[in-house]
Design a protein around this motif. Structure first.
Motif, short mmCIF file in Angstrom:
data_model
loop_
_atom_site.label_atom_id
_atom_site.label_comp_id
_atom_site.label_asym_id
_atom_site.label_seq_id
_atom_site.Cartn_x
_atom_site.Cartn_y
_atom_site.Cartn_z
N HIS A 256 0.87 -1.03 0.04
CA HIS A 256 -0.07 -0.03 0.03
C HIS A 256 0.93 1.22 0.02
CE1 HIS A 256 -3.81 -2.27 0.12
NE2 HIS A 256 -3.07 -3.34 1.03
N CYS A 266 -7.41 1.80 -4.91
CA CYS A 266 -6.90 0.64 -4.35
C CYS A 266 -8.07 0.24 -3.61
CB CYS A 266 -5.56 0.49 -3.52
SG CYS A 266 -5.30 -0.94 -2.48
N CYS A 273 -1.57 2.21 -5.17
CA CYS A 273 -1.02 1.27 -4.35
C CYS A 273 -0.09 0.52 -5.24
CB CYS A 273 -1.71 0.78 -3.64
SG CYS A 273 -2.42 1.84 -2.17
ZN ZN Z 1 -3.60 0.40 -1.03
#
Ligand code: ZN
Length: 414
Positions: A256, A266, A273
Motif C-alpha cells: 500500500h 486501491c 498502491c
Molecule cells: Zn492500497
C-alpha cells in the motif's frame, strides 16, 4: 526411556524437559540452563548431524556441560544418536547426534484469499503430509479446517503436536492479536485467530505475516542464517515485504505504498498502491488489455513470449517491471539491504523479467558511483511451501523453549 508428556491435563503446555522439584533452579540459573540447552538443540537442528565435540567448540561450553545437557535431551527423546562420524585425527570416531524427528509434530496453515494449505512437519522440519482446500472465512471456518485435517491427514498424531503455526497475508496487530488490512475475504467480522485457537485449545497458536514467513524461510534455509540484511518482496494478488535487519524479521506494508498519486483507487482507499498496480490480478489485466495475452493466460505464457523476444510482451513487461523497480528502489532507500529476493509466484515470469527489474532499480547518488554497491537481486530459492517452512522454523527458533514452559496462548509476529 523416560519421556515427559509435555501437555498437562488442563491443556496447559508443559516443559519439554521437566525440572524436578528438589532441583528447582533459582531464576537466573534456570535462565542460563534454558539458554544453553536451547542453543544445543538449535545447533543440532541447524547442522542435521553434529558431535558433542563440535557443539562444544561452537557454543564455547565445556565438553562436560555439553555432555550433561545432551544427555537430558536424549533422555527426553528430543535428540538421538545418528551413528559414528569420521574422525579428524587418528582418535576415536565421534558419536553423531541428530534431532529425533518422530518425537513431535507441528502443523502449519497458509491462509490464502479463498483457500488454505496445510503442511504437517516432523520435529526436524521434514514434510509429512500436505493438502490444499477451498475455504470461506466466516464464523465456523476453523472448525471446518480442523475437520478436513483430521480427515485428510492420517499420519497426524495429535498427542505429538507442539504448535499450530499459521501464515496470513495481512498486517497483524501484535498486541491486540487481530488482523488488519488483509487480502483475505473475511466475512461478518469473523475473528480468524480466536476461532483457530478455540478449535486447537491445547497447543499454542503462532500467527505470522505471510511475507515475513517467506523472508524467514529464505534467511534460514537459502542463506543458512548467514546474512544480516535482506528484503523479501512477495508479489502475488497481495504485495508485501519481509525485511530482515540485523537478523530480525519484520513486515513492511509496501503493497500500500503509492507509486502513482493519480493511479487507480486501491481497496484500501488510496490511489496508485503497488498492490493495485503490479499485484498478480492487475498485472495480468494489464497484459490482457494491451492485447499481449488472452483472457485465461498466466505467467507461463508471458515467460515463453519474453524468452522468444515477442515485441509486444517485452514492451508491456518493460512498463510493469519499471513500476516494480520503482517500489523496490524506494524500499532500498529505507533499509539498504545486501540482498533482494523476489517471490510469491512472480518468479514464474522467468529470468528475463527479473533482469528487467534489476536494470530499472535506481539508487540515490548512483550515477557515477561504482555499481557494485547495488544489492544483489534474485528469485526465491525455496520452491515449495516456503511460508510453511518459515513459520515452522520461526516457532522452533523463537518461541519453543525446552526446560522453561512454553505458554499455551496466541503468539503474533510480523
Ligand atoms: Zn492500497
Amino acid at each position: 526411556m523416560e519421556q515427559t508428556n509435555w501437555r498437562g491435563q488442563n491443556g496447559k503446555l508443559m516443559r519439554l524437559i521437566s525440572v524436578k522439584n528438589h532441583e528447582k533452579p533459582i531464576r537466573h540459573q534456570g535462565f542460563v540452563k534454558e539458554t544453553n540447552i536451547k542453543q544445543i538443540f538449535d545447533l543440532i537442528l541447524e547442522h542435521g548431524r553434529i558431535s558433542r565435540v563440535e557443539i562444544s567448540k561452537k557454543n564455547k561450553l565445556s565438553r562436560a556441560a555439553v555432555s550433561m545437557l545432551v544427555d537430558e535431551l536424549t533422555k527426553a527423546g528430543l535428540v538421538t544418536i545418528a551413528g559414528e562420524g569420521s574422525s579428524v585425527s587418528s582418535g576415536r570416531k565421534p558419536i553423531m547426534l541428530e534431532i529425533n524427528k518422530d518425537r513431535a509434530q507441528i502443523i502449519t496453515l497458509s491462509l490464502k484469499k479463498q483457500s488454505f494449505t496445510y503442511v504437517l512437519f516432523d520435529l526436524k522440519g521434514n514434510e509429512i503430509e500436505t493438502f490444499s482446500k477451498k475455504i470461506v472465512y466466516k464464523t465456523g471456518y476453523a472448525k471446518k479446517i480442523r475437520e478436513s485435517i483430521l480427515e485428510k491427514s492420517p499420519r497426524l498424531d495429535v498427542n505429538k503436536l507442539l504448535a499450530l503455526c499459521v501464515t496470513i497475508p495481512a498486517k497483524l496487530n501484535v498486541s491486540e492479536k487481530t488482523i488488519n488490512l488483509s487480502v483475505l475475504d473475511i466475512q461478518g467480522g469473523c475473528d480468524l485467530l480466536a476461532e483457530l485457537k478455540a478449535v486447537w485449545p491445547d497447543i499454542p497458536l503462532v500467527a505470522g505475516n505471510l511475507s515475513s514467513a517467506y523472508a524467514y524461510a529464505e534467511y534460514k534455509y537459502a542463506y543458512g542464517g548467514k546474512i544480516n540484511n535482506m528484503i523479501f518482496f512477495y508479489i502475488d494478488d497481495g504485495v508485501g515485504a519481509g525485511v530482515l535487519m540485523n537478523g530480525r524479521v519484520f513486515t513492511s506494508e509496501i503493497g500500500h505504498m503509492s507509486i502513482d498519486a493519480e493511479g487507480p483507487v486501491c481497496d484500501c482507499g488510496k490511489r496508485g498502491c503497488v498492490e493495485r498496480m503490479v499485484g498478480k490480478t492487475a498485472l495480468l489485466r494489464e497484459f490482457e488489455q494491451a492485447g499481449g495475452i488472452g483472457p485465461n493466460a498466466g505467467y507461463d505464457t508471458i515467460r515463453k513470449a519474453l524468452e522468444k523476444g515477442d515485441k509486444q510482451i517485452v514492451r508491456i513487461s518493460e512498463q510493469i517491471s519499471g513500476k516494480i523497480a520503482l517500489c523496490i528502489s524506494n524500499v532500498i532507500c529505507m533499509f539498504t539491504p545486501e540482498e533482494l529476493v523476489v517471490g510469491g509466484g512472480i518468479e514464474l515470469l522467468g529470468k528475463v523479467f527479473l533482469d528487467m527489474i534489476a536494470r530499472r532499480i535506481e539508487l540515490p547518488g548512483e550515477k557515477g558511483v561504482c555499481s557494485d554497491k547495488r544489492p544483489h537481486i534474485s528469485y526465491s530459492r525455496i520452491r515449495e511451501h516456503a511460508e510453511a517452512k518459515g513459520a515452522f522454523r520461526y516457532f522452533l527458533d523463537n518461541i519453543l523453549t525446552i526446560t522453561a514452559e512454553t505458554e499455551n496462548k496466541i503468539y503474533c509476529w510480523n
